[in-house]
Write a protein that holds these residues in place. Sequence first.
Motif, PDB file in Angstrom:
ATOM      1  N   TRP A  21       0.859  -1.182   0.000  1.00  0.00           N
ATOM      2  CA  TRP A  21       0.000   0.000   0.000  1.00  0.00           C
ATOM      3  C   TRP A  21       0.889   1.223   0.000  1.00  0.00           C
ATOM      4  N   GLN A  22       0.308   2.350  -0.356  1.00  0.00           N
ATOM      5  CA  GLN A  22       1.065   3.592  -0.421  1.00  0.00           C
ATOM      6  C   GLN A  22       0.361   4.694   0.360  1.00  0.00           C
ATOM      7  N   THR A  23       1.165   5.567   0.948  1.00  0.00           N
ATOM      8  CA  THR A  23       0.655   6.815   1.503  1.00  0.00           C
ATOM      9  C   THR A  23       0.959   7.897   0.478  1.00  0.00           C
ATOM     10  N   VAL A  24      -0.083   8.604   0.073  1.00  0.00           N
ATOM     11  CA  VAL A  24       0.042   9.636  -0.948  1.00  0.00           C
ATOM     12  C   VAL A  24      -0.303  10.979  -0.318  1.00  0.00           C
ATOM     13  N   VAL A  25       0.582  11.957  -0.484  1.00  0.00           N
ATOM     14  CA  VAL A  25       0.310  13.319  -0.023  1.00  0.00           C
ATOM     15  C   VAL A  25      -0.105  14.134  -1.240  1.00  0.00           C
ATOM     16  N   TRP A  26      -1.178  14.913  -1.060  1.00  0.00           N
ATOM     17  CA  TRP A  26      -1.781  15.680  -2.162  1.00  0.00           C
ATOM     18  C   TRP A  26      -1.514  17.166  -1.979  1.00  0.00           C
ATOM     19  N   ASP A  27      -1.492  17.873  -3.087  1.00  0.00           N
ATOM     20  CA  ASP A  27      -1.282  19.315  -3.077  1.00  0.00           C
ATOM     21  C   ASP A  27      -2.470  20.012  -2.424  1.00  0.00           C
ATOM     22  N   ASP A  28      -2.181  21.118  -1.770  1.00  0.00           N
ATOM     23  CA  ASP A  28      -3.245  21.936  -1.202  1.00  0.00           C
ATOM     24  C   ASP A  28      -2.831  23.400  -1.317  1.00  0.00           C
ATOM     25  N   PRO A  29      -3.779  24.315  -1.256  1.00  0.00           N
ATOM     26  CA  PRO A  29      -3.457  25.738  -1.414  1.00  0.00           C
ATOM     27  C   PRO A  29      -3.046  26.414  -0.109  1.00  0.00           C
ATOM     28  N   VAL A  30      -2.896  25.648   0.960  1.00  0.00           N
ATOM     29  CA  VAL A  30      -2.697  26.245   2.275  1.00  0.00           C
ATOM     30  C   VAL A  30      -1.245  26.196   2.755  1.00  0.00           C
ATOM     31  N   ALA A  67       5.441   6.956   1.141  1.00  0.00           N
ATOM     32  CA  ALA A  67       5.752   5.710   1.855  1.00  0.00           C
ATOM     33  C   ALA A  67       5.018   4.560   1.188  1.00  0.00           C
ATOM     34  N   GLU A  68       5.573   3.367   1.341  1.00  0.00           N
ATOM     35  CA  GLU A  68       4.956   2.155   0.798  1.00  0.00           C
ATOM     36  C   GLU A  68       5.194   1.013   1.770  1.00  0.00           C
ATOM     37  N   GLY A  69       4.151   0.201   1.991  1.00  0.00           N
ATOM     38  CA  GLY A  69       4.285  -0.928   2.912  1.00  0.00           C
ATOM     39  C   GLY A  69       2.933  -1.505   3.281  1.00  0.00           C
ATOM     40  N   ALA A  70       2.860  -2.046   4.474  1.00  0.00           N
ATOM     41  CA  ALA A  70       1.628  -2.662   4.977  1.00  0.00           C
ATOM     42  C   ALA A  70       0.535  -1.609   5.150  1.00  0.00           C
ATOM     43  N   ARG A  71      -0.687  -2.015   4.895  1.00  0.00           N
ATOM     44  CA  ARG A  71      -1.810  -1.074   4.938  1.00  0.00           C
ATOM     45  C   ARG A  71      -1.921  -0.355   6.285  1.00  0.00           C
ATOM     46  N   HIS A  82      -2.310  14.090   8.326  1.00  0.00           N
ATOM     47  CA  HIS A  82      -3.489  14.884   8.677  1.00  0.00           C
ATOM     48  C   HIS A  82      -3.216  15.706   9.929  1.00  0.00           C
ATOM     49  N   ASP A  83      -2.545  15.083  10.903  1.00  0.00           N
ATOM     50  CA  ASP A  83      -2.225  15.790  12.145  1.00  0.00           C
ATOM     51  C   ASP A  83      -1.315  16.986  11.888  1.00  0.00           C
ATOM     52  N   TYR A  84      -0.473  16.894  10.864  1.00  0.00           N
ATOM     53  CA  TYR A  84       0.387  18.014  10.464  1.00  0.00           C
ATOM     54  C   TYR A  84      -0.355  19.017   9.582  1.00  0.00           C
ATOM     55  N   GLY A  85      -1.585  18.720   9.215  1.00  0.00           N
ATOM     56  CA  GLY A  85      -2.361  19.624   8.382  1.00  0.00           C
ATOM     57  C   GLY A  85      -2.213  19.385   6.890  1.00  0.00           C
ATOM     58  N   LEU A  86      -1.627  18.232   6.513  1.00  0.00           N
ATOM     59  CA  LEU A  86      -1.478  17.891   5.101  1.00  0.00           C
ATOM     60  C   LEU A  86      -2.591  16.941   4.683  1.00  0.00           C
ATOM     61  N   TRP A  87      -2.920  16.948   3.406  1.00  0.00           N
ATOM     62  CA  TRP A  87      -3.946  16.076   2.858  1.00  0.00           C
ATOM     63  C   TRP A  87      -3.258  14.816   2.352  1.00  0.00           C
ATOM     64  N   ALA A  88      -3.627  13.652   2.910  1.00  0.00           N
ATOM     65  CA  ALA A  88      -3.011  12.394   2.523  1.00  0.00           C
ATOM     66  C   ALA A  88      -4.058  11.298   2.460  1.00  0.00           C
ATOM     67  N   THR A  89      -3.791  10.325   1.574  1.00  0.00           N
ATOM     68  CA  THR A  89      -4.671   9.168   1.428  1.00  0.00           C
ATOM     69  C   THR A  89      -3.815   7.908   1.351  1.00  0.00           C
ATOM     70  N   VAL A  90      -4.502   6.774   1.444  1.00  0.00           N
ATOM     71  CA  VAL A  90      -3.853   5.464   1.323  1.00  0.00           C
ATOM     72  C   VAL A  90      -4.452   4.764   0.108  1.00  0.00           C
TER      73      VAL A  90
END
Length: 95
Positions: A21-30, A67-71, A82-90
């Motif tokens: 699985w991967q953790t992906v961080v997405w762009d944001d305007p903030v 990052a890539e690894g176990a779900r 998210h806790d740092y205020g960034l938009w991320a998905t798995v």
Amino acid sequence: MTTLTNPEVDERLEVAPDVPWQTVVWDDPVNLMSYVVRVFREYFGFSHDIATKRMLEVHHDGHAVVAEGAREQMELHAQAMHDYGLWATVRKAPQ
């Protein structure tokens, strides 16, 4: 020798392989680019060059795999982002 079987188990079921699985961080305007670099360095332990490269992928491509690894671990990373205020998905890693 006796073989034990469980009639309740459907032998046609296939166990999925342990797909990365991967953790992906997405762009944001903030968030400032310097802040994203700092987060990547602080949380993931990236060097300044790697953190900057990932941040530029986010900025120019709209997202970056950080990052890539176990779900379960990827979900923890996404929550940390998210806790740092960034938009991320798995997501499942492409095969």
